[in-house]
Every structure is written in C-alpha cells, then in structure tokens.
Motif scaffolding. Structure first.
Motif, mmCIF file in Angstrom:
data_model
loop_
_atom_site.group_PDB
_atom_site.id
_atom_site.type_symbol
_atom_site.label_atom_id
_atom_site.label_comp_id
_atom_site.label_asym_id
_atom_site.label_seq_id
_atom_site.Cartn_x
_atom_site.Cartn_y
_atom_site.Cartn_z
ATOM 1 N N VAL A 1 18.783 -9.211 7.896
ATOM 2 C CA VAL A 1 18.393 -7.878 8.366
ATOM 3 C C VAL A 1 16.895 -7.677 8.136
ATOM 4 C CG1 VAL A 1 18.636 -5.410 7.929
ATOM 5 C CG2 VAL A 1 20.660 -6.865 8.042
ATOM 6 N N ALA A 2 16.190 -7.187 9.132
ATOM 7 C CA ALA A 2 14.753 -6.926 9.034
ATOM 8 C C ALA A 2 14.532 -5.449 8.714
ATOM 9 C CB ALA A 2 14.046 -7.297 10.335
ATOM 10 N N PHE A 3 13.514 -5.179 7.901
ATOM 11 C CA PHE A 3 13.247 -3.809 7.483
ATOM 12 C C PHE A 3 11.766 -3.644 7.185
ATOM 13 C CE2 PHE A 3 14.039 -6.174 3.616
ATOM 14 C CZ PHE A 3 13.037 -5.740 2.765
ATOM 15 N N MET A 4 11.362 -2.392 6.989
ATOM 16 C CA MET A 4 10.005 -2.050 6.548
ATOM 17 C C MET A 4 10.080 -1.399 5.178
ATOM 18 S SD MET A 4 7.843 -0.632 9.816
ATOM 19 C CE MET A 4 9.021 0.651 10.207
ATOM 20 N N LEU A 5 9.098 -1.715 4.349
ATOM 21 C CA LEU A 5 8.995 -1.027 3.062
ATOM 22 C C LEU A 5 8.582 0.421 3.280
ATOM 23 C CD1 LEU A 5 7.275 -3.542 0.587
ATOM 24 C CD2 LEU A 5 9.605 -2.669 0.507
ATOM 25 N N MET A 6 9.070 1.312 2.434
ATOM 26 C CA MET A 6 8.750 2.731 2.537
ATOM 27 C C MET A 6 7.791 3.193 1.442
ATOM 28 S SD MET A 6 12.623 4.112 3.330
ATOM 29 C CE MET A 6 12.095 5.785 3.649
ATOM 30 N N ARG A 7 7.371 2.288 0.575
ATOM 31 C CA ARG A 7 6.477 2.649 -0.518
ATOM 32 C C ARG A 7 5.492 1.509 -0.775
ATOM 33 N NH1 ARG A 7 8.617 6.767 0.267
ATOM 34 N NH2 ARG A 7 9.346 8.377 -1.182
ATOM 35 N N ASN A 8 4.355 1.825 -1.366
ATOM 36 C CA ASN A 8 3.419 0.811 -1.840
ATOM 37 C C ASN A 8 3.912 0.302 -3.194
ATOM 38 O OD1 ASN A 8 1.669 1.128 0.366
ATOM 39 N ND2 ASN A 8 0.572 2.782 -0.629
ATOM 40 N N LEU A 9 4.307 -0.972 -3.246
ATOM 41 C CA LEU A 9 4.826 -1.555 -4.478
ATOM 42 C C LEU A 9 3.774 -2.402 -5.192
ATOM 43 C CD1 LEU A 9 8.416 -2.618 -3.336
ATOM 44 C CD2 LEU A 9 7.616 -0.425 -4.231
ATOM 45 N N ASN A 10 3.087 -3.270 -4.466
ATOM 46 C CA ASN A 10 2.058 -4.132 -5.048
ATOM 47 C C ASN A 10 1.123 -4.560 -3.924
ATOM 48 O OD1 ASN A 10 0.503 -6.185 -6.248
ATOM 49 N ND2 ASN A 10 2.157 -6.687 -7.680
ATOM 50 N N GLN A 11 -0.006 -3.879 -3.806
ATOM 51 C CA GLN A 11 -0.899 -4.145 -2.676
ATOM 52 C C GLN A 11 -1.551 -5.518 -2.768
ATOM 53 O OE1 GLN A 11 -3.601 -0.907 -1.897
ATOM 54 N NE2 GLN A 11 -2.085 0.656 -2.380
ATOM 55 N N THR A 12 -1.735 -6.048 -3.963
ATOM 56 C CA THR A 12 -2.340 -7.372 -4.096
ATOM 57 C C THR A 12 -1.425 -8.473 -3.557
ATOM 58 O OG1 THR A 12 -1.478 -7.596 -6.354
ATOM 59 C CG2 THR A 12 -3.678 -6.649 -6.099
ATOM 60 N N LEU A 13 -0.109 -8.208 -3.511
ATOM 61 C CA LEU A 13 0.850 -9.177 -2.978
ATOM 62 C C LEU A 13 1.283 -8.823 -1.555
ATOM 63 C CD1 LEU A 13 3.134 -9.701 -6.120
ATOM 64 C CD2 LEU A 13 1.239 -11.129 -5.329
ATOM 65 N N GLY A 14 0.668 -7.792 -0.987
ATOM 66 C CA GLY A 14 0.997 -7.403 0.373
ATOM 67 C C GLY A 14 2.219 -6.526 0.499
ATOM 68 N N LEU A 15 2.730 -5.999 -0.620
ATOM 69 C CA LEU A 15 3.911 -5.131 -0.576
ATOM 70 C C LEU A 15 3.454 -3.684 -0.425
ATOM 71 C CD1 LEU A 15 6.107 -6.776 -3.363
ATOM 72 C CD2 LEU A 15 6.131 -7.185 -0.900
ATOM 73 N N CYS A 16 3.175 -3.298 0.813
ATOM 74 C CA CYS A 16 2.638 -1.973 1.108
ATOM 75 C C CYS A 16 3.602 -1.216 2.019
ATOM 76 C CB CYS A 16 1.265 -2.076 1.785
ATOM 77 S SG CYS A 16 0.054 -3.036 0.865
ATOM 78 N N ASN A 17 3.388 0.069 2.122
ATOM 79 C CA ASN A 17 4.177 0.898 3.030
ATOM 80 C C ASN A 17 3.996 0.399 4.467
ATOM 81 O OD1 ASN A 17 5.628 2.928 4.238
ATOM 82 N ND2 ASN A 17 4.055 4.485 3.993
ATOM 83 N N GLY A 18 5.111 0.030 5.113
ATOM 84 C CA GLY A 18 5.063 -0.491 6.468
ATOM 85 C C GLY A 18 5.140 -1.997 6.577
ATOM 86 N N THR A 19 5.136 -2.722 5.459
ATOM 87 C CA THR A 19 5.241 -4.182 5.499
ATOM 88 C C THR A 19 6.605 -4.596 6.039
ATOM 89 O OG1 THR A 19 3.742 -4.431 3.613
ATOM 90 C CG2 THR A 19 5.174 -6.293 4.122
ATOM 91 N N MET A 20 6.603 -5.500 7.019
ATOM 92 C CA MET A 20 7.844 -5.985 7.617
ATOM 93 C C MET A 20 8.375 -7.162 6.813
ATOM 94 S SD MET A 20 6.689 -5.800 11.624
ATOM 95 C CE MET A 20 8.193 -6.613 12.172
ATOM 96 N N MET A 21 9.668 -7.086 6.445
ATOM 97 C CA MET A 21 10.298 -8.111 5.633
ATOM 98 C C MET A 21 11.693 -8.393 6.164
ATOM 99 S SD MET A 21 9.115 -6.751 1.839
ATOM 100 C CE MET A 21 9.228 -8.365 1.073
ATOM 101 N N MET A 22 12.273 -9.517 5.713
ATOM 102 C CA MET A 22 13.630 -9.885 6.100
ATOM 103 C C MET A 22 14.407 -10.286 4.860
ATOM 104 S SD MET A 22 14.909 -12.716 8.884
ATOM 105 C CE MET A 22 14.238 -11.738 10.228
ATOM 106 N N ILE A 23 15.647 -9.856 4.777
ATOM 107 C CA ILE A 23 16.489 -10.133 3.622
ATOM 108 C C ILE A 23 16.970 -11.579 3.673
ATOM 109 C CG2 ILE A 23 18.672 -9.556 2.498
ATOM 110 C CD1 ILE A 23 18.275 -6.689 3.450
ATOM 111 N N THR A 24 16.750 -12.290 2.580
ATOM 112 C CA THR A 24 17.210 -13.671 2.477
ATOM 113 C C THR A 24 18.438 -13.801 1.577
ATOM 114 O OG1 THR A 24 15.597 -14.037 0.697
ATOM 115 C CG2 THR A 24 14.926 -14.634 2.930
ATOM 116 N N ARG A 25 18.597 -12.872 0.620
ATOM 117 C CA ARG A 25 19.783 -12.876 -0.240
ATOM 118 C C ARG A 25 20.090 -11.458 -0.682
ATOM 119 N NH1 ARG A 25 19.936 -16.526 -5.378
ATOM 120 N NH2 ARG A 25 17.729 -15.955 -5.469
ATOM 121 N N CYS A 26 21.365 -11.108 -0.684
ATOM 122 C CA CYS A 26 21.804 -9.813 -1.197
ATOM 123 C C CYS A 26 22.422 -10.032 -2.581
ATOM 124 C CB CYS A 26 22.829 -9.181 -0.258
ATOM 125 S SG CYS A 26 22.160 -8.673 1.343
ATOM 126 N N LEU A 27 21.752 -9.554 -3.608
ATOM 127 C CA LEU A 27 22.219 -9.691 -4.982
ATOM 128 C C LEU A 27 22.903 -8.403 -5.421
ATOM 129 C CD1 LEU A 27 19.047 -11.493 -6.364
ATOM 130 C CD2 LEU A 27 21.144 -12.513 -5.447
#
Length: 349
Positions: A205-231
């Motif tokens: 499943v593809a999603f966008m982040l809704m918060r700035n988590l770590n800008q140095t790692l690119g985890l910003c509001n609006g970053t597109m990501m895909m789930i690789t594992r559901c823990l």
C-alpha cells in the motif's frame, strides 16, 4: 520590505485561504489583495502553461492551447452554458466538454478506478506509475471510501491498526470528562489532518506521511512511501520518491493533535501518521502535476477555485476524465463552478 523583497508565486484562480465555517466575505477578506501590503507589491504576470508545454506536433499543440484557454475560462468564471440550449441551468452551472465526459459510462467506483489505474494489480508497486495518477474529489469522506476500495483490491493479508484517543483541556473534573467523552465518541471523530481511528493496511500500500518526522532522512510531510512489512506495533516502509528513494524506515504510532478544531477540548490521537493517496482531495492536489486524473464529483465543489485546480493538474487533455453525479444519482455533464470574482478586482488585467 514586504516579504524581504523576494519574489513569491501565486494564482488567485486557485483555492483561497481556508476559513473553517467562514462565509464568502470572510474568505475574500483573508486574501493578500485586501491587505495594505498589496499596495506595495509589484505584480509579475505569467502567460505560459508549463504543464501543457510537452506537445509533439502542431495539431497536438493546438489542442493543448484550446484546453488551456478553456481551463482559464473556468478559473475566471467566464465559462457559461450555451444560451440556445433547451435545458434550464442554475446559477454557476457549467457544461463539461464532451472530450472529458463519457455519457455511456456509469459512475461506478470500479469504472473510475479502472480508468485512472489501468492494470493496477500488476503495477501497484511501481513508484512512477503511482506518482503519475490520482482520483480527485472534494471531500475527505469520499476519499476514504475510494482508498479503502482500492486497498481491498491489493493482494495479501490486511492488518488493522486502531488508535488510542483521549481528551485534554476540558473545563470539568476527571469524572465528568470520562462521562462526557467516552472512547467510542472520540474514536468516531474524523478531522482533516488526523489519520482515522481504524487504519487498514497491506504490504504494497502506498501512502504519504502527514507529519515531519526526520527531515535529515527525508521523512517530511508529503513524502511518498510504500509499506514493505506490517508489524504488530508499527509498519516498515520504503521511500519511493525524492532524494532518499529506496531507504527503509519504521513508522510507529505517535500522539497527534489537530491545530484547528471547534471541539470544546483537545483531541489527542495516538496513531501512525499515514494517509493513503490513491485518491485525494482537490485541496491536497494543489501543486502536483499528474498524467492521469479521474475527477469524481458525487456532489459539486463548494468553494472558489476547486474546479480550476482539478482541471489544471493534468499534463495533457487526454489525461482528464470527469465523473459527475446529478441529484438523482445519474451521470451528467453539468456541475457547479464557484468563482469569487471580487478577488480579481485589485489584479492587473
């Protein structure tokens, strides 16, 4: 100097400042054209639609030009129904051109998904495929329904993550708080900017982040990501766009609180800040360029510029298809277009 003398961009045909429960006058009064700073600004005009600048032939370029002119008429509020028509149209109604409306196709959800996301089962893990298309609609309620339907088509087991909600800053006692705001009531609250209480996810499943988590790692509001594992308590995700493509991260639950809320208390929701983006609201799509847009209007747009924004997201006229429901639920090519023309009074012609 205003804004430090820098050049800022803006299009007053687009959606104006959002004023919750505000009237037309409240929205207009919040615009910069009403501010005293506007008199000190120098307006620079742009005349070329850069999204529609990729034509391959002269005939295609002419088609792009006509489409750009039509979109500008929509934004300016100059597109009106034909006066010779035998039908009676309401105020603010416009007629969609036949190129973007298929009267033979019913506005079933599966038809919209099939047109916007062809070969979805074989392409749902392709970042380029996902970043080039979206279903747009005015309200978050419809967005949630469309996203849940698309997630159900993805193969694999589904994992459900529930939030933990609580209320804070209530004027009464602790016992009154528990009686006035039971968990069932807090869980039922859906506010823009907050993830839902019940989040159903799958691997892929593809999603966008809704918060700035770590800008140095690119985890910003609006970053597109895909789930690789559901823990059990978090999900493992992979970034699929930007400079950090391919990097993997764990996204846990975290406490989120909306900044603007009309409730008499602060809602604290502990949930993963994820927003599935196969379908998104027209407001959220501002600034994006998409090759294929399916515009779904079960109800008309409700504020200035929404229809213009939806039409102007595509990079070619062939990438736009509009699905409009009439009051009786049938497909139609007539919809509302709200334009606050007083916004343009202080702009150069």
């Amino acid at each position: 100097m205003p804004f430090g003398g820098i050049t800022i961009g803006g299009d007053f045909r687009r959606i104006l400042p959002v004023i919750p429960l505000g009237s037309r006058g409240d929205v207009v009064s919040a615009c910069i054209t009403i501010s005293r700073l506007w008199q000190q600004s120098k307006v620079l005009l742009l005349f070329r639609n850069m999204r529609l600048n990729q034509s391959q032939s002269s005939a295609e370029a002419e088609g792009f030009k006509l489409f750009a002119e039509w979109v500008l008429k929509i934004g300016n509020g100059d597109s009106q129904p034909c006066k010779d028509s035998l039908l009676v149209y309401e105020e603010d109604n416009i007629v969609i051109l036949p190129d973007f409306f298929d009267p033979e196709t019913k506005n079933y959800v599966q038809n919209m998904i099939q047109w916007t996301y062809p070969d979805f089962i074989s392409m749902y893990k392709s970042p380029i495929y996902l970043s080039e298309r979206a279903i747009l609609t005015p309200t978050n309620h419809v967005v949630g329904h469309l996203n849940s339907v698309i997630v159900d088509t993805i193969p694999g087991d589904e994992s459900t993550y529930y939030s933990v909600d609580r209320a804070e800053d209530f004027g009464g006692t602790a016992s009154e708080l528990s009686f006035a705001f039971p968990p069932e009531y807090l869980n039922s609250i859906n506010i823009p900017g907050l993830p839902p209480h019940e989040l159903k996810l799958k691997q892929g499943v593809a999603f966008m982040l809704m918060r700035n988590l770590n800008q140095t790692l690119g985890l910003c509001n609006g970053t597109m990501m895909m789930i690789t594992r559901c823990l059990k308590q978090c999900v493992e995700c992979e970034v699929i766009c930007g400079a950090f493509v391919g990097t993997k991260h764990f996204i846990p639950r975290m406490e989120l609180c909306p900044t603007e809320m009309k409730l008499p208390f602060n809602l604290i929701r502990k949930q993963m800040p994820l927003q599935i983006f196969y379908s998104m609201t027209i407001n959220k799509s501002q600034g994006q360029s998409l090759e294929r847009v399916g515009l779904y209007l079960p109800n008309p747009v409700f504020t200035h510029g929404q229809l213009y924004v939806a039409f102007s997201r595509v990079t070619s006229p062939a990438g736009l298809k509009i699905f409009i429901d009439s009051k009786d639920g049938e497909s139609t090519n007539v919809t509302k277009n709200f334009v606050y023309k007083e916004i343009f009074y202080n702009l150069p012609t």
